[in-house]
Design an enzyme around this catalytic site. Structure first.
Site, PDB file in Angstrom:
ATOM      1  N   ALA A 181       0.879  -1.178   0.000  1.00 58.45           N
ATOM      2  CA  ALA A 181       0.000   0.000   0.000  1.00 58.45           C
ATOM      3  C   ALA A 181       0.907   1.217   0.000  1.00 58.45           C
ATOM      4  CB  ALA A 181      -0.893  -0.002   1.240  1.00 58.45           C
ATOM      5  N   CYS A 182       0.393   2.366  -0.407  1.00 64.05           N
ATOM      6  CA  CYS A 182       1.243   3.554  -0.517  1.00 64.05           C
ATOM      7  C   CYS A 182       1.877   3.874   0.837  1.00 64.05           C
ATOM      8  CB  CYS A 182       0.453   4.735  -1.066  1.00 64.05           C
ATOM      9  SG  CYS A 182      -0.355   5.755   0.153  1.00 64.05           S
ATOM     10  N   LEU A 183       3.043   4.489   0.795  1.00 62.88           N
ATOM     11  CA  LEU A 183       3.817   4.732   2.006  1.00 62.88           C
ATOM     12  C   LEU A 183       3.107   5.646   2.999  1.00 62.88           C
ATOM     13  CD1 LEU A 183       7.373   5.124   0.426  1.00 62.88           C
ATOM     14  CD2 LEU A 183       6.447   3.127   1.622  1.00 62.88           C
ATOM     15  N   SER A 184       2.168   6.441   2.531  1.00 59.29           N
ATOM     16  CA  SER A 184       1.436   7.328   3.442  1.00 59.29           C
ATOM     17  C   SER A 184       0.615   6.536   4.456  1.00 59.29           C
ATOM     18  CB  SER A 184       0.512   8.251   2.642  1.00 59.29           C
ATOM     19  OG  SER A 184       1.259   9.081   1.779  1.00 59.29           O
ATOM     20  N   SER A 185       0.291   5.294   4.127  1.00 57.76           N
ATOM     21  CA  SER A 185      -0.498   4.464   5.042  1.00 57.76           C
ATOM     22  C   SER A 185       0.307   4.011   6.254  1.00 57.76           C
ATOM     23  CB  SER A 185      -1.043   3.237   4.307  1.00 57.76           C
ATOM     24  OG  SER A 185       0.009   2.362   3.930  1.00 57.76           O
TER      25      SER A 185
END
Length: 274
Positions: A181-185
């Site tokens: 999942a994208c790193l912002s998660s």
């Protein structure tokens, strides 16, 4: 598919997926090079040929390794591939990391993909969420619904285990790839997301991948790193403790911890249930 390992039920779902994609006529697939979007793109291209376009968003929350894998896959398969800049940190409200962060990001992303799709004369935009995503907090699916983006894998009632089995039969290298999942998660809700901290997480996760860990996350809490790996790989963290701690501190972390519960999808959402 020859010498299929997928079950009869999974193969029926696969045929239903192909029929659904065929009914779209043409499609732009949001492609991240992950397990789900790779399977979706491969199937869409097999069915629609040149009427299928892959679109990958580039940003600081999307690791370079994933972008390179996306490019390599499309080149190998002969799929037309477009990359688009989608810098989440410039979207109003995103950096503050509210609980609907994923909605803010996905809305902006799919608007850009739709713009390209319309210019290319394509009928639909599709994304790779599957049935397992229905069970977690996924505000991004609200943007999918609002912008009328298709979710062929959910439409065909495909779960992650179905997608992995079918991907293996198709010879896709992603059939056993770790979920991503994208790193912002990796940020706790409310903590400001910065390019510097995204870089810290990216480097930390790359180190663990290089050490041979399979499914993992490095969650960030201020300057504290919380490592999630599969339970049977917890001892391996301790075996490599000195190297991990030394490297993580060089990346900018002050404290390095191991989550005893191990890897689990959406662990940051646990705070929302209290």
């Amino acid at each position: 598919m020859s010498e299929a390992t997928a079950t009869k039920e999974q193969q029926i779902k696969y045929e239903n997926l192909k029929e659904y994609l065929r009914s779209l006529g043409s499609v732009a697939v949001a492609f991240s090079s992950g397990v789900d979007s790779t399977f979706l793109l491969k199937t869409a291209h097999d069915v629609l040929g040149d009427k299928c376009l892959a679109i990958t968003a580039m940003s600081c929350s999307f690791p370079k390794r994933e972008l390179e894998e996306a490019k390599a896959f499309c080149e190998k398969e002969g799929i037309r591939h477009i990359t688009v800049e989608s810098e989440e940190l410039e979207i109003e409200g995103f950096c503050q990391n509210p609980t609907n962060r994923c909605y803010i990001c996905k809305k902006e992303l799919f608007e850009k993909i739709w713009e390209i799709a319309r210019k290319e004369g394509l009928n639909a935009v599709a994304e790779g969420s599957n049935m397992d995503d229905n069970g977690d907090y996924r505000p991004g699916l609200q943007a999918v619904a609002e912008l009328e983006v298709k979710s062929p894998l959910r439409h065909s009632e495909l779960y992650k285990e179905d997608i992995r089995a079918l991907s293996k039969d198709l010879g896709l290298p992603t059939w056993e790839k770790q979920s991503f999942a994208c790193l912002s998660s990796r940020f706790v809700y409310g903590e400001t997301i910065t390019k510097e901290k995204l870089g810290m997480v990216d480097k930390a996760e790359q180190l663990l991948l290089d050490l041979g860990f399979h499914q993992l996350r490095v969650r960030i809490h201020g300057t504290l790193a919380r490592i999630e790996v599969l339970p049977d790989e917890l001892p391996k963290v301790l075996e490599n403790r000195e190297q991990i701690v030394k490297a993580f501190k060089e990346y900018g972390f002050t404290y390095v911890t191991m989550d005893l519960q191990g890897y689990r999808m959406g662990s940051m959402n646990e705070t929302l249930k209290k």
